[in-house]
Design an enzyme around this catalytic site. Structure first.
Site, PDB file in Angstrom:
ATOM      1  N   GLU A 169      -7.286   0.089  29.043  1.00 55.40           N
ATOM      2  CA  GLU A 169      -7.798   0.381  30.349  1.00 55.40           C
ATOM      3  C   GLU A 169      -7.134   1.874  31.266  1.00 55.40           C
ATOM      4  O   GLU A 169      -7.699   2.161  32.198  1.00 55.40           O
ATOM      5  CB  GLU A 169      -7.611  -0.474  31.240  1.00 55.40           C
ATOM      6  CG  GLU A 169      -6.168  -1.138  31.934  1.00 55.40           C
ATOM      7  CD  GLU A 169      -5.138  -1.746  30.604  1.00 55.40           C
ATOM      8  OE1 GLU A 169      -4.149  -2.088  31.268  1.00 55.40           O
ATOM      9  OE2 GLU A 169      -5.848  -2.074  29.616  1.00 55.40           O
ATOM     10  N   GLY A 217       0.142  -7.574  32.030  1.00 54.63           N
ATOM     11  CA  GLY A 217       0.930  -7.960  33.114  1.00 54.63           C
ATOM     12  C   GLY A 217       2.267  -8.589  32.603  1.00 54.63           C
ATOM     13  O   GLY A 217       2.658  -7.998  31.631  1.00 54.63           O
ATOM     14  N   GLU A 218       2.344  -9.719  33.222  1.00 55.29           N
ATOM     15  CA  GLU A 218       3.594 -10.446  32.886  1.00 55.29           C
ATOM     16  C   GLU A 218       3.153 -11.740  32.374  1.00 55.29           C
ATOM     17  O   GLU A 218       2.472 -12.616  33.202  1.00 55.29           O
ATOM     18  CB  GLU A 218       4.739 -10.414  34.026  1.00 55.29           C
ATOM     19  CG  GLU A 218       5.971 -10.673  33.543  1.00 55.29           C
ATOM     20  CD  GLU A 218       6.483 -12.077  32.881  1.00 55.29           C
ATOM     21  OE1 GLU A 218       6.821 -12.050  31.718  1.00 55.29           O
ATOM     22  OE2 GLU A 218       5.924 -12.985  33.374  1.00 55.29           O
ATOM     23  N   SER A 219       2.995 -12.158  31.206  1.00 58.24           N
ATOM     24  CA  SER A 219       2.421 -13.116  30.707  1.00 58.24           C
ATOM     25  C   SER A 219       3.231 -14.514  30.950  1.00 58.24           C
ATOM     26  O   SER A 219       2.252 -15.336  31.239  1.00 58.24           O
ATOM     27  CB  SER A 219       2.631 -13.156  28.976  1.00 58.24           C
ATOM     28  OG  SER A 219       4.001 -13.162  28.589  1.00 58.24           O
ATOM     29  N   CYS A 279      -2.451  -6.740  25.797  1.00 57.95           N
ATOM     30  CA  CYS A 279      -1.041  -6.849  26.094  1.00 57.95           C
ATOM     31  C   CYS A 279      -0.596  -8.315  26.350  1.00 57.95           C
ATOM     32  O   CYS A 279      -0.650  -9.078  25.395  1.00 57.95           O
ATOM     33  CB  CYS A 279      -0.465  -5.716  27.040  1.00 57.95           C
ATOM     34  SG  CYS A 279       1.272  -5.635  27.170  1.00 57.95           S
ATOM     35  N   ARG A 283       6.578 -11.550  21.315  1.00 57.17           N
ATOM     36  CA  ARG A 283       6.288 -11.063  22.608  1.00 57.17           C
ATOM     37  C   ARG A 283       7.054  -9.417  22.815  1.00 57.17           C
ATOM     38  O   ARG A 283       6.583  -8.580  23.400  1.00 57.17           O
ATOM     39  CB  ARG A 283       6.818 -11.828  23.660  1.00 57.17           C
ATOM     40  CG  ARG A 283       5.973 -12.784  24.229  1.00 57.17           C
ATOM     41  CD  ARG A 283       6.262 -13.425  25.649  1.00 57.17           C
ATOM     42  NE  ARG A 283       6.617 -12.831  26.405  1.00 57.17           N
ATOM     43  CZ  ARG A 283       7.107 -13.201  27.410  1.00 57.17           C
ATOM     44  NH1 ARG A 283       7.962 -14.062  27.842  1.00 57.17           N
ATOM     45  NH2 ARG A 283       7.120 -12.224  28.626  1.00 57.17           N
ATOM     46  N   HIS A 293      -2.764  -0.976  25.884  1.00 57.45           N
ATOM     47  CA  HIS A 293      -3.476  -0.982  27.214  1.00 57.45           C
ATOM     48  C   HIS A 293      -4.653   0.069  27.132  1.00 57.45           C
ATOM     49  O   HIS A 293      -4.500   1.363  27.813  1.00 57.45           O
ATOM     50  CB  HIS A 293      -2.587  -0.584  28.213  1.00 57.45           C
ATOM     51  CG  HIS A 293      -1.636  -1.420  28.846  1.00 57.45           C
ATOM     52  ND1 HIS A 293      -1.757  -2.450  29.674  1.00 57.45           N
ATOM     53  CD2 HIS A 293      -0.519  -1.898  28.330  1.00 57.45           C
ATOM     54  CE1 HIS A 293      -0.800  -3.289  29.871  1.00 57.45           C
ATOM     55  NE2 HIS A 293       0.117  -3.004  28.833  1.00 57.45           N
ATOM     56  N   ILE A 342       3.086  -0.627  26.370  1.00 62.15           N
ATOM     57  CA  ILE A 342       4.101  -0.946  27.187  1.00 62.15           C
ATOM     58  C   ILE A 342       4.567  -2.265  27.324  1.00 62.15           C
ATOM     59  O   ILE A 342       3.886  -3.387  27.222  1.00 62.15           O
ATOM     60  CB  ILE A 342       3.465  -0.781  28.817  1.00 62.15           C
ATOM     61  CG1 ILE A 342       2.866   0.624  28.909  1.00 62.15           C
ATOM     62  CG2 ILE A 342       4.401  -1.089  29.697  1.00 62.15           C
ATOM     63  CD1 ILE A 342       1.799   0.711  30.332  1.00 62.15           C
ATOM     64  N   ARG A 343       6.104  -2.349  26.563  1.00 65.78           N
ATOM     65  CA  ARG A 343       6.664  -3.456  26.496  1.00 65.78           C
ATOM     66  C   ARG A 343       5.746  -4.613  25.626  1.00 65.78           C
ATOM     67  O   ARG A 343       5.428  -5.572  26.140  1.00 65.78           O
ATOM     68  CB  ARG A 343       7.228  -4.448  27.693  1.00 65.78           C
ATOM     69  CG  ARG A 343       8.383  -3.450  28.639  1.00 65.78           C
ATOM     70  CD  ARG A 343       8.686  -4.304  29.537  1.00 65.78           C
ATOM     71  NE  ARG A 343       7.777  -4.623  30.542  1.00 65.78           N
ATOM     72  CZ  ARG A 343       7.479  -3.874  31.490  1.00 65.78           C
ATOM     73  NH1 ARG A 343       7.975  -2.631  31.563  1.00 65.78           N
ATOM     74  NH2 ARG A 343       6.597  -4.132  32.396  1.00 65.78           N
TER      75      ARG A 343
END
Length: 198
Positions: A179, A56-58, A85, A113, A177, A141-142
């Site tokens: 999942e 997600g967004e850490s 991630c 990151r 990821h 993803i990023r």
């Protein structure tokens, strides 16, 4: 839920439903009987068998962890940890070029990151992972990477930019990821090898 019988997925932000679905499929495939539940409160964590910290967004995830007073509970948790991630960023001991929050220090790793820069925010790669007969098609993803790991951390996969899969005791940390890859082997590995459930 009592009895250390559930896998919890931290449901504050990120790929929550995808992890729940992947764990449910992996559990069914291994003929186990373990519920997978979303976790939104600190008092739900201690009784879990394991806790997944999704991508997600850490920064947002850590802000919500602190807002919900989960930091100390997660750090003291004795069950398994499955972090992917952004979850890898949250789980680290040290972060490179990050001053907005302090990570959870769940295992002895230093994480960058933004290891790939904007030109490669998302990509896929076939990874050779220790213990896997065939490569794992990983979706990044990023993605972050581990730039250094302590002597008690087992490195499971690397790419030129750094370490992308590692294990320390009951903690499995991935920069990709699994999942969303339609390959359940990482979730199965966590259940079988890390938690010793089958």
């Amino acid at each position: 839920m009592a009895g250390n019988t559930a896998i919890g997925v931290l449901a504050l932000q990120g790929n929550v439903s995808e992890h729940i679905g992947a764990f449910e499929s992996a559990i069914k495939g291994l003929d186990l009987d373990i519920p997978v539940i979303p976790i939104r409160k600190a008092d739900e964590i201690p009784s879990l068998l394991a806790l997944a910290i999704p991508g997600g967004e850490s920064t947002t995830i850590m802000r919500l962890i602190d807002k919900n007073r989960m930091r100390d509970v997660i750090r003291e948790f004795q069950g398994g940890i499955f972090a992917t991630c952004a979850g890898m960023v949250c789980a680290a001991r040290n972060l490179i070029d990050e001053t907005r929050f302090s990570p959870l220090d769940l295992l002895d790793i230093t994480v960058s990151r933004n290891a790939f820069g904007r030109q490669r925010e998302s990509f896929e790669a076939d990874l050779k992972i220790t213990g896997f007969e065939k490569p794992f098609h990983a979706v990044f993803i990023r993605a972050p990477v581990i730039t250094s790991a302590g002597s008690d951390v087992t490195v499971l996969a690397e790419i030129p930019q750094g370490i992308v899969a590692a294990r320390q005791q009951k903690k499995l940390i991935l920069s990709f990821h699994p999942e969303i890859s339609h390959d359940l082997r990482m979730h199965e590995y966590f259940l079988k090898k890390v938690l010793s459930l089958s």
